[in-house]
Design a protein around this motif. Structure first.
Motif, short mmCIF file in Angstrom:
data_model
loop_
_atom_site.label_atom_id
_atom_site.label_comp_id
_atom_site.label_asym_id
_atom_site.label_seq_id
_atom_site.Cartn_x
_atom_site.Cartn_y
_atom_site.Cartn_z
N ARG A 61 -3.95 -0.79 -4.76
CA ARG A 61 -4.45 0.59 -4.86
C ARG A 61 -5.98 0.65 -4.88
O ARG A 61 -6.56 1.69 -4.65
CB ARG A 61 -3.85 1.23 -6.12
CG ARG A 61 -4.34 2.62 -6.46
CD ARG A 61 -4.06 3.63 -5.37
NE ARG A 61 -4.55 4.95 -5.74
CZ ARG A 61 -5.83 5.31 -5.74
NH1 ARG A 61 -6.77 4.45 -5.39
NH2 ARG A 61 -6.18 6.54 -6.08
N ILE A 86 2.57 4.39 -10.28
CA ILE A 86 2.34 2.96 -10.02
C ILE A 86 2.58 2.09 -11.27
O ILE A 86 3.17 1.02 -11.19
CB ILE A 86 0.91 2.75 -9.46
CG1 ILE A 86 0.80 3.43 -8.09
CG2 ILE A 86 0.54 1.28 -9.37
CD1 ILE A 86 -0.62 3.56 -7.57
N HIS A 91 0.92 -1.16 0.00
CA HIS A 91 0.00 0.00 0.00
C HIS A 91 0.95 1.20 0.00
O HIS A 91 1.28 1.74 1.05
CB HIS A 91 -0.84 0.03 1.28
CG HIS A 91 -2.04 -0.87 1.28
ND1 HIS A 91 -3.09 -0.71 0.40
CD2 HIS A 91 -2.38 -1.92 2.06
CE1 HIS A 91 -4.01 -1.63 0.64
NE2 HIS A 91 -3.60 -2.39 1.64
N GLU A 125 0.55 -3.76 -6.24
CA GLU A 125 0.17 -2.55 -5.49
C GLU A 125 -1.35 -2.59 -5.26
O GLU A 125 -2.14 -2.59 -6.19
CB GLU A 125 0.60 -1.28 -6.24
CG GLU A 125 -0.06 0.01 -5.78
CD GLU A 125 0.05 0.34 -4.28
OE1 GLU A 125 0.98 -0.14 -3.60
OE2 GLU A 125 -0.83 1.07 -3.78
N ASP A 133 0.70 4.22 -0.55
CA ASP A 133 0.25 5.52 -0.01
C ASP A 133 0.32 5.59 1.53
O ASP A 133 0.00 6.62 2.11
CB ASP A 133 -1.16 5.89 -0.52
CG ASP A 133 -2.20 4.82 -0.24
OD1 ASP A 133 -1.85 3.75 0.30
OD2 ASP A 133 -3.38 5.06 -0.56
#
Ligand code: 6AU
Length: 259
Positions: free
Chosen positions: A93, A113, A63, A91, A65
């Motif tokens: 997302r 990404i 993750h 990822e 972020d």
């Protein structure tokens, strides 16, 4: 018990996408159906655990972020580890907007990404445009995506007709959708890999609605090809030996489905 009952080698031969073939061949070579969900917030902590647990997993899921000190160098290191230990980068997302917006989110911003993640996942709620938006860039880069067709959390809305519609959407985009995030076997089409989160050595839940089943339950009863484990490993006192335990539990369960 579901009806697939085929070895990773056979599944690798019967699926079309090069990324699915690569994933099954990694699973075969390394004897693992374990994906590590490395939900940590500091790049060095992530890289350290990935370097030690890498030999036992087929996928590392991020993750990005939540990473406080995200940088291009972090991504470069992660990609080097993926080569060193032979795993795929996912990822998590969960893109969930109109096609044009998700395409911008996939390519741009700080994370870029599309430049490093082999796989991303997508909520089918916006309709097929969400897949088209990711595919517009991802297809030529050899990427793939997973549809979140079911969820592990209590009271989630991804059930019944929604899940069925997700499977239809995947069938319309077989060149790019390589499977599902799910809690049950959704189709016998060998092109779709079933990945199941909400897995721990002992079942139960957390304080925020997550619901866990065991590796055996996920693979044998729910039909998971890949089990996704986060806190069960990253919060263990010894993540490496715990990862080995999950690898063994998941792989033994797979062997049982072949009988
Ligand atoms: O093992 P945990 O509970 O620590 O972590 C599970 C991981 C988290 C979630 O964001 C993710 O799996 N996840 C997903 C994914 C992978 O899409 C879907 C879902 O339904 N449940 C779930 O937990 O990083």
């Amino acid at each position: 018990v579901f009806a697939v009952c085929k070895s990773y080698r056979e599944r690798s031969e019967s699926c079309q996408h090069s990324l699915s073939k690569k994933l099954y061949s990694i699973m075969e070579t390394k004897s693992t159906n374990l994906a590590l969900s490395v939900d940590l917030t500091k790049s060095n902590d992530i890289l350290q655990i990935v370097d030690t647990v890498g030999p036992f997993v087929c996928i590392v899921k991020t993750h990005v972020d939540i990473v406080e000190d995200f940088s291009q160098s972090f991504v470069n290191h992660l990609s080097d580890l993926a080569k060193k230990h032979n795993f795929i980068l996912f990822e998590d997302r969960k893109f969930a907007d109109i096609g044009n917006t998700v395409n911008c989110q996939y390519n741009n911003g700080i994370f870029k990404i599309s430049s490093w993640a082999d796989i991303v996942n997508v909520h089918p709620v916006p309709g097929e445009g969400v897949i088209a938006g990711i595919k517009q860039t991802g297809l030529s880069l050899g990427r793939g995506c997973l549809l979140v067709a079911e969820m592990s959390s209590k009271g989630n809305l991804a059930t019944g007709d929604y899940t069925k519609a997700a499977v239809k959407m995947a069938e319309n985009h077989k060149d790019f959708v390589i499977g599902f995030i799910c809690q049950s076997r959704l189709t016998d089409d060998p092109n779709f890999i079933h990945m199941t989160p909400g897995v721990k050595l002992s079942s139960g839940d957390d304080a925020l609605g997550q619901q866990y089943s065991t590796p055996e339950d996920a693979v044998i009863n729910k039909g998971a090809d890949v089990i996704i484990v986060g806190r069960g490993i990253i919060q263990a006192t010894d993540p490496v030996s715990t990862a080995k335990q999950y690898q063994q539990a998941g792989y033994n369960a797979y062997l049982q489905t072949l009988k």
